[in-house]
Design an enzyme around this catalytic site. Structure first.
Site, mmCIF file in Angstrom:
data_model
loop_
_atom_site.group_PDB
_atom_site.id
_atom_site.type_symbol
_atom_site.label_atom_id
_atom_site.label_comp_id
_atom_site.label_asym_id
_atom_site.label_seq_id
_atom_site.Cartn_x
_atom_site.Cartn_y
_atom_site.Cartn_z
ATOM 1 N N VAL A 169 -6.127 9.139 10.994
ATOM 2 C CA VAL A 169 -4.974 9.688 10.276
ATOM 3 C C VAL A 169 -5.503 10.403 9.024
ATOM 4 O O VAL A 169 -6.387 9.870 8.328
ATOM 5 C CB VAL A 169 -3.995 8.567 9.836
ATOM 6 N N SER A 185 -4.682 -0.706 13.990
ATOM 7 C CA SER A 185 -5.552 0.459 14.169
ATOM 8 C C SER A 185 -6.009 0.466 15.624
ATOM 9 O O SER A 185 -6.037 -0.595 16.272
ATOM 10 C CB SER A 185 -6.778 0.305 13.252
ATOM 11 N N TYR A 212 -14.832 -3.757 9.643
ATOM 12 C CA TYR A 212 -13.426 -3.323 9.557
ATOM 13 C C TYR A 212 -12.736 -3.550 10.899
ATOM 14 O O TYR A 212 -11.625 -4.077 10.979
ATOM 15 C CB TYR A 212 -13.386 -1.838 9.158
ATOM 16 N N GLY A 255 -0.947 7.819 1.231
ATOM 17 C CA GLY A 255 -1.189 7.760 2.679
ATOM 18 C C GLY A 255 -0.008 7.277 3.503
ATOM 19 O O GLY A 255 1.151 7.644 3.257
ATOM 20 N N ASN A 272 1.124 -2.689 5.409
ATOM 21 C CA ASN A 272 0.396 -1.439 5.641
ATOM 22 C C ASN A 272 -0.947 -1.397 4.918
ATOM 23 O O ASN A 272 -1.902 -0.825 5.425
ATOM 24 C CB ASN A 272 1.276 -0.263 5.184
ATOM 25 N N THR A 299 -5.571 10.799 5.683
ATOM 26 C CA THR A 299 -5.176 10.148 4.415
ATOM 27 C C THR A 299 -6.440 10.014 3.560
ATOM 28 O O THR A 299 -7.481 10.558 3.897
ATOM 29 C CB THR A 299 -4.611 8.724 4.673
ATOM 30 N N SER A 311 1.274 3.404 -2.429
ATOM 31 C CA SER A 311 0.913 4.424 -3.420
ATOM 32 C C SER A 311 0.479 5.752 -2.804
ATOM 33 O O SER A 311 0.705 6.808 -3.400
ATOM 34 C CB SER A 311 -0.206 3.884 -4.336
ATOM 35 N N ARG A 317 -1.909 -1.395 -6.168
ATOM 36 C CA ARG A 317 -2.498 -1.569 -7.505
ATOM 37 C C ARG A 317 -2.118 -0.397 -8.394
ATOM 38 O O ARG A 317 -1.762 -0.569 -9.547
ATOM 39 C CB ARG A 317 -4.031 -1.685 -7.384
ATOM 40 N N GLY A 330 0.834 -1.207 0.000
ATOM 41 C CA GLY A 330 0.000 0.000 0.000
ATOM 42 C C GLY A 330 0.864 1.252 0.000
ATOM 43 O O GLY A 330 0.624 2.201 0.752
#
Ligand SMILES: NC(=O)c1ccc[n+]([C@@H]2O[C@H](COP(=O)([O-])OP(=O)(O)OC[C@H]3O[C@@H](n4cnc5c(N)ncnc54)[C@H](OP(=O)(O)O)[C@@H]3O)[C@@H](O)[C@H]2O)c1
Length: 252
Positions: free
Chosen positions: A194, A144, A159, A17, A90, A196, A15, A38, A13
């Site tokens: 956070v 988290s 989540y 944040g 992450n 992001t 890309s 991705r 992850g």
């Protein structure tokens, strides 16, 4: 961080944040960082931005819901860079998917990325370290505060369950490493809110995302990068277990 100079870290992850901030910090400290996500174009532009830094960034396109892509990525890391020394799990996401009305597809996607992707990467990273006789490696899980307490907000309950799984997985990995008398360390970092793209992606609305992050001063992605650097910099006999961090004004 001197001992990590020239060594290889995988950041999932990477890309945007938190992953992008961790990637930038590790490259500045001289690590060879494989950044995956991705949207590989975004990682390529971070690579270009970091060209003058001490380390380097190698972007790889990988959808963590596809095990074959994860396995191919680890093969490439072994072949091109000699294997990972640090694995930073992450990548993660939330959909608005309450337990009594959410869609199964949304639940499956969260399980695939937040739990299975993290477990597959951890297994592959450990096996690569073992094969390469790396006994001082480090596995980091971005958990988290939602992996430690449930807040009464239906949209995020599933989540939260995936992050409670991460808390259990942290302890399980630590246990299995102990059983093997390994000195590879495992650490989790558990933030509150956070600033992001996380909230805007969850609510599929940049406006709602921005509004949620405007009620108080949120953590910045760089605060998480600082926590990761702290855990990686600890002396070999110190295993930082879990860093819980909230914005000072966050109530929940
Ligand atoms: N922001 C918060 O308030 C907060 C709070 C507590 C914990 N966290 C945790 O922090 C971590 C990072 O979140 P963030 O805030 O940085 O969120 P973000 O800005 O939305 O970034 C999420 C990252 O995960 C990647 N990702 C999502 N699905 C993926 C998939 N199928 N395959 C590969 N990569 C995928 C995304 O890359 P692509 O879309 O390019 O694939 C992106 O790089 C997550 O584990 C999250 O649960 C965040």
């Amino acid at each position: 961080m001197e001992r990590w100079v020239g060594r290889v870290a995988l950041v999932t992850g990477a890309s945007v944040g938190i992953g992008a901030a961790i990637t930038r910090a590790l490259v500045k400290h001289g690590m060879k960082v494989v950044g995956c996500a991705r949207n590989v174009q975004q990682i390529e532009s971070i690579r270009d931005e970091l060209k003058a830094e001490k380390g380097q960034l190698i972007p790889i396109k990988c959808d963590l819901t596809k095990e074959e892509e994860i396995l191919a990525m680890f093969k490439q890391i072994q072949k091109d860079l000699g294997g990972v020394d640090v694995c930073i799990n992450n990548a993660g996401l939330s959909h608005c998917a309450p337990l009594l009305s959410g869609s199964t597809a949304d639940w499956k996607n969260m399980l695939d990325v937040n739990v299975l992707g993290l477990c597959i990467c951890t297994r592959e990273a450990f096996q690569q370290m073992q094969k390469n006789k790396v006994d001082d490696g480090h596995i980091i899980l971005i958990n988290s505060m939602s992996g430690h307490r449930v807040i009464p907000n239906a949209a995020g309950h599933f989540y939260s369950a995936t992050k409670f799984a991460v808390s259990g997985i942290l302890e399980g990995i630590r246990n299995e490493l102990q059983e093997l008398n390994s000195h590879i360390r495992v650490t989790s970092v558990s933030p509150g809110l956070v600033a992001t793209e996380f909230q805007q992606r969850m609510h599929k609305s940049p406006e709602i995302g921005k509004k949620i992050c405007s009620h108080f001063k949120c953590l910045e992605a760089e605060d998480l990068a600082d926590a990761v650097i702290y855990a990686l910099s600890a002396p070999a006999h110190v295993q930082v277990h879990d860093i819980l961090m909230r914005p000072t004004e966050q109530k929940s």
